[in-house]
Design an enzyme around this catalytic site. Structure first.
Site, PDB file in Angstrom:
ATOM      1  N   LYS A 121      -2.195   2.442  -9.442  1.00 25.37           N
ATOM      2  CA  LYS A 121      -1.195   1.977  -8.524  1.00 25.37           C
ATOM      3  C   LYS A 121      -0.148   1.211  -9.067  1.00 25.37           C
ATOM      4  O   LYS A 121       1.092   1.335  -8.553  1.00 25.37           O
ATOM      5  CB  LYS A 121      -2.148   1.092  -7.586  1.00 25.37           C
ATOM      6  CG  LYS A 121      -1.288   0.537  -6.200  1.00 25.37           C
ATOM      7  CD  LYS A 121      -0.592  -0.618  -6.408  1.00 25.37           C
ATOM      8  CE  LYS A 121      -1.536  -1.813  -6.511  1.00 25.37           C
ATOM      9  NZ  LYS A 121      -1.015  -3.200  -6.683  1.00 25.37           N
ATOM     10  N   ASP A 139      -1.837   1.439  -2.357  1.00 17.49           N
ATOM     11  CA  ASP A 139      -2.780  -0.068  -2.461  1.00 17.49           C
ATOM     12  C   ASP A 139      -3.695   0.242  -1.060  1.00 17.49           C
ATOM     13  O   ASP A 139      -3.826   0.942  -0.444  1.00 17.49           O
ATOM     14  CB  ASP A 139      -1.828  -1.197  -2.321  1.00 17.49           C
ATOM     15  CG  ASP A 139      -0.899  -1.188  -1.179  1.00 17.49           C
ATOM     16  OD1 ASP A 139      -0.856  -0.493  -0.248  1.00 17.49           O
ATOM     17  OD2 ASP A 139      -0.423  -2.385  -0.861  1.00 17.49           O
TER      18      ASP A 139
END
Length: 229
Positions: A121, A139
């Site tokens: 991420k 996320d």
């Protein structure tokens, strides 16, 4: 509604409602953004933005931070979530940048993920936000919103969600779409008590079927009340 139609509807809505969307983290260069993104895990951008000015004034680049002790870094970030592990990761990250990358933040996902404390991420955020490449960071906000709207189906992990979103959105707006979803999740489609009555995607959202008592009629009535006040 087919999945293609759903994605088209979402793109049309956000293109009008949120034509410009960008990170809310403050940064000046690749290193400061990397530090901010690492600190943002399980922490609000607002909190991170209060931490980074002093931290980066003292340690403005990888060389400076690599020479700091973990305890010294901890003192600057102790109001952040998980400061013990994050201070260690920041120290280790800075040392690796210094020793293996000439002090520069790499611009590709594979090299970024070699850095301590940098997962997929964070790597995706870096290549998208700073290096201008198309990527879809996932996320908790993106994971939640994509599932609720129906953009991701039966995805159990962030990588599975990333794969579906990357396939569903046009490639040239992946980075923008990421910000659409994260900001929508932060301010409208919140984890608790989502603001369904103010959501422009309520009519196509899958979440309302089993998780809210609102109806499309009630949403429209509420909107009319607001418009007439």
């Amino acid at each position: 509604m087919t999945k293609e139609q759903l994605y088209k509807r979402v793109v049309e809505y956000f293109s009008e409602a949120m034509p410009t969307a960008e990170t809310e983290l403050n940064y000046t260069d690749a290193f400061s953004l990397l530090v901010a993104v690492m600190l943002s895990a399980q922490c609000t951008d607002k909190r991170v933005n209060t931490i980074t000015p002093a931290l980066l004034a003292r340690y403005p680049d990888a060389k400076a931070m690599s020479e700091a002790t973990v305890d010294e870094i901890f003192e600057y970030i102790k109001s952040c979530s998980y400061p013990n592990s994050k201070s260690k990761h920041l120290s280790q990250m800075a040392k690796m940048l210094r020793d293996e990358f000439g002090g520069e933040v790499p611009g590709n996902i594979d090299d970024l993920q070699k850095l301590p404390g940098v997962g997929r991420k964070t790597a995706n955020v870096m290549v998208s936000v700073f290096f201008g490449k198309q990527a879809m960071p996932v996320d908790t906000h993106v994971f939640r919103v994509a599932a609720r709207i129906g953009l991701s189906r039966n995805a159990k992990t962030p990588p599975e969600t990333e794969k579906q979103l990357t396939a569903g959105f046009p490639n040239d707006i992946l980075g923008l779409a990421h910000h659409w979803l994260i900001l929508h999740g932060r301010y409208v489609c919140t984890a608790r008590n989502p603001k369904c009555e103010g959501c422009g995607l309520y009519d196509i959202c899958q979440y309302k079927v089993t998780n809210t008592s609102l109806s499309v009629t009630n949403v429209r009535k509420n909107k009319l009340k607001k418009d007439n006040n």
